[in-house]
Design a protein around this motif. Sequence first.
Motif, short mmCIF file in Angstrom:
data_model
loop_
_atom_site.label_atom_id
_atom_site.label_comp_id
_atom_site.label_asym_id
_atom_site.label_seq_id
_atom_site.Cartn_x
_atom_site.Cartn_y
_atom_site.Cartn_z
N ALA A 55 59.38 101.54 43.44
CA ALA A 55 58.90 100.60 44.46
C ALA A 55 58.82 99.20 43.86
O ALA A 55 58.55 99.04 42.67
CB ALA A 55 57.53 101.03 44.96
N LEU A 56 59.06 98.23 44.73
CA LEU A 56 58.88 96.81 44.38
C LEU A 56 57.69 96.34 45.18
O LEU A 56 57.72 96.38 46.42
CB LEU A 56 60.05 96.01 44.91
CG LEU A 56 61.32 95.80 44.12
CD1 LEU A 56 62.28 94.99 44.98
CD2 LEU A 56 61.03 95.07 42.83
N ILE A 57 56.65 95.90 44.48
CA ILE A 57 55.50 95.38 45.21
C ILE A 57 55.20 93.96 44.73
O ILE A 57 55.69 93.52 43.68
CB ILE A 57 54.26 96.28 45.08
CG1 ILE A 57 53.76 96.36 43.63
CG2 ILE A 57 54.53 97.68 45.61
CD1 ILE A 57 52.40 97.05 43.48
N GLY A 58 54.36 93.27 45.49
CA GLY A 58 53.99 91.91 45.12
C GLY A 58 53.64 91.12 46.36
O GLY A 58 53.99 91.53 47.48
N PRO A 59 52.97 89.98 46.18
CA PRO A 59 52.52 89.20 47.33
C PRO A 59 53.70 88.66 48.16
O PRO A 59 54.84 88.66 47.70
CB PRO A 59 51.77 88.02 46.69
CG PRO A 59 51.63 88.34 45.25
CD PRO A 59 52.61 89.39 44.90
N ASN A 60 53.40 88.17 49.35
CA ASN A 60 54.42 87.55 50.19
C ASN A 60 55.08 86.42 49.41
O ASN A 60 54.40 85.64 48.73
CB ASN A 60 53.81 86.96 51.47
CG ASN A 60 53.31 88.06 52.39
OD1 ASN A 60 53.78 89.19 52.32
ND2 ASN A 60 52.35 87.72 53.22
N GLY A 61 56.40 86.34 49.51
CA GLY A 61 57.13 85.27 48.83
C GLY A 61 57.40 85.54 47.36
O GLY A 61 57.91 84.67 46.65
N ALA A 62 57.10 86.77 46.88
CA ALA A 62 57.28 87.08 45.45
C ALA A 62 58.75 87.19 45.06
O ALA A 62 59.07 87.13 43.87
CB ALA A 62 56.56 88.38 45.11
N GLY A 63 59.63 87.41 46.04
CA GLY A 63 61.06 87.50 45.73
C GLY A 63 61.67 88.87 45.97
O GLY A 63 62.82 89.11 45.62
N LYS A 64 60.91 89.75 46.62
CA LYS A 64 61.36 91.14 46.77
C LYS A 64 62.63 91.23 47.64
O LYS A 64 63.63 91.85 47.25
CB LYS A 64 60.22 92.00 47.37
CG LYS A 64 58.93 91.93 46.54
CD LYS A 64 57.81 92.73 47.15
CE LYS A 64 57.32 92.29 48.51
NZ LYS A 64 56.65 90.97 48.53
N THR A 65 62.57 90.61 48.82
CA THR A 65 63.73 90.68 49.70
C THR A 65 64.91 89.90 49.12
O THR A 65 66.07 90.29 49.29
CB THR A 65 63.37 90.16 51.11
OG1 THR A 65 62.35 91.01 51.64
CG2 THR A 65 64.56 90.22 52.06
N THR A 66 64.60 88.83 48.39
CA THR A 66 65.68 88.07 47.74
C THR A 66 66.42 88.97 46.75
O THR A 66 67.65 88.92 46.65
CB THR A 66 65.11 86.82 47.03
OG1 THR A 66 64.46 86.01 48.01
CG2 THR A 66 66.20 86.02 46.36
N LEU A 67 65.69 89.83 46.05
CA LEU A 67 66.36 90.76 45.13
C LEU A 67 67.31 91.67 45.91
O LEU A 67 68.46 91.87 45.52
CB LEU A 67 65.31 91.59 44.36
CG LEU A 67 65.88 92.74 43.53
CD1 LEU A 67 66.84 92.23 42.44
CD2 LEU A 67 64.78 93.57 42.89
N PHE A 68 66.83 92.22 47.03
CA PHE A 68 67.71 93.08 47.85
C PHE A 68 68.94 92.29 48.31
O PHE A 68 70.05 92.80 48.33
CB PHE A 68 66.96 93.61 49.08
CG PHE A 68 66.16 94.86 48.82
CD1 PHE A 68 65.81 95.24 47.53
CD2 PHE A 68 65.76 95.66 49.88
CE1 PHE A 68 65.06 96.40 47.30
CE2 PHE A 68 65.03 96.82 49.66
CZ PHE A 68 64.68 97.19 48.38
N ASN A 69 68.72 91.03 48.70
CA ASN A 69 69.85 90.23 49.20
C ASN A 69 70.86 89.93 48.09
O ASN A 69 72.06 89.86 48.35
CB ASN A 69 69.34 88.94 49.85
CG ASN A 69 68.72 89.22 51.22
OD1 ASN A 69 69.04 90.21 51.87
ND2 ASN A 69 67.81 88.36 51.65
N CYS A 70 70.38 89.79 46.86
CA CYS A 70 71.31 89.61 45.73
C CYS A 70 72.05 90.92 45.44
O CYS A 70 73.26 90.93 45.19
CB CYS A 70 70.56 89.17 44.47
SG CYS A 70 69.94 87.48 44.57
N LEU A 71 71.31 92.02 45.52
CA LEU A 71 71.92 93.32 45.21
C LEU A 71 72.97 93.73 46.23
O LEU A 71 73.83 94.55 45.92
CB LEU A 71 70.84 94.41 45.17
CG LEU A 71 69.98 94.49 43.92
CD1 LEU A 71 68.82 95.47 44.11
CD2 LEU A 71 70.84 94.94 42.74
N THR A 72 72.87 93.22 47.44
CA THR A 72 73.79 93.65 48.50
C THR A 72 74.81 92.57 48.85
O THR A 72 75.48 92.66 49.88
CB THR A 72 73.02 94.10 49.75
OG1 THR A 72 72.08 93.07 50.11
CG2 THR A 72 72.26 95.38 49.52
#
Length: 258
Positions: free
Chosen positions: A34-51
């Motif tokens: 799991a990737l956790i962290g506050p809003n704006g931590a970069g989680k979705t950005t990581l998914f967008n880079c990975l895809t």
Amino acid sequence: MDPLLTVSGLTMDFGGIRALDHLDLRLHPGEIAALIGPNGAGKTTLFNCLTGIYAPTGGELLLTPPGQAPKRLNGLKPNQITAQGVARTFQNIRLFPNMTVLENVMIGRHCRTHATVFGAIFRPPAVRHEEKAIVGMSLALLERIDLADQADEFAKHLPYGAQRRLEIGRALATEPLLLLLDEPAAGMNPQETLELNELIRSIRDDGTAILLIEHDMKLVMRLSDHIFVLDYGRKIAEGSPEEVRHNPAVIRAYLGEE
Ligand code: ATP
């Protein structure tokens, strides 16, 4: 065992904003992380880079299918990354609302085999027998996500939790080695969340590694083998649920807010 996914020094800048800052992480085959962290931590950005939605500013993304040489994901287009074995769902559900439940899953399969959505719809007669196999495979997948009885309904008519399951089904139709789930439990009631927990485990048991972004900490703690904690684009901690739960930096940055 070699990691399935190796993220090294991943950096993503949007103008003056550094959304990911030299991020390193490794995910092994058979793992639920799991990737956790506050809003704006970069989680979705990581998914967008990975895809392949964003081209990273720096760093390297490697996928190493078991027994094979590592493949670099940087620079590949989203459909090429799907073909390498990485599938995802989105924070806001992105189904084809005016297509049936079955067609939504079939499109996932075609994205793997033909790499275009239109290939799924305007197919030449020569691929019709292949089409039959795809229908069979898609129906089997619908059984698995408990939507076989709704195969002919429009996706938009499904209840919310079922739409989320259908998105997972469409991603599974690409036969991924790695499945990225972006807030899969968002908007689900407790019963739906429990069923989601079982579904994710069964996907892992069938050989697909999972990386999920999730704010439901009960689900994260129950489900994950390993947790990565991000804050301001950096990894501030990682470890087992037990290790992360008691990490003071994590409590300060994130869990303390709960
Ligand atoms: P949440 O839990 O709220 O979904 P997150 O951890 O997924 O947050 P991201 O959506 O990855 O966070 O955002 C990380 C940072 O990057 C934020 O500051 C965000 O504003 C910024 N950002 C993300 N995408 C873009 C973009 N396309 N253009 C500019 N800034 C962006």
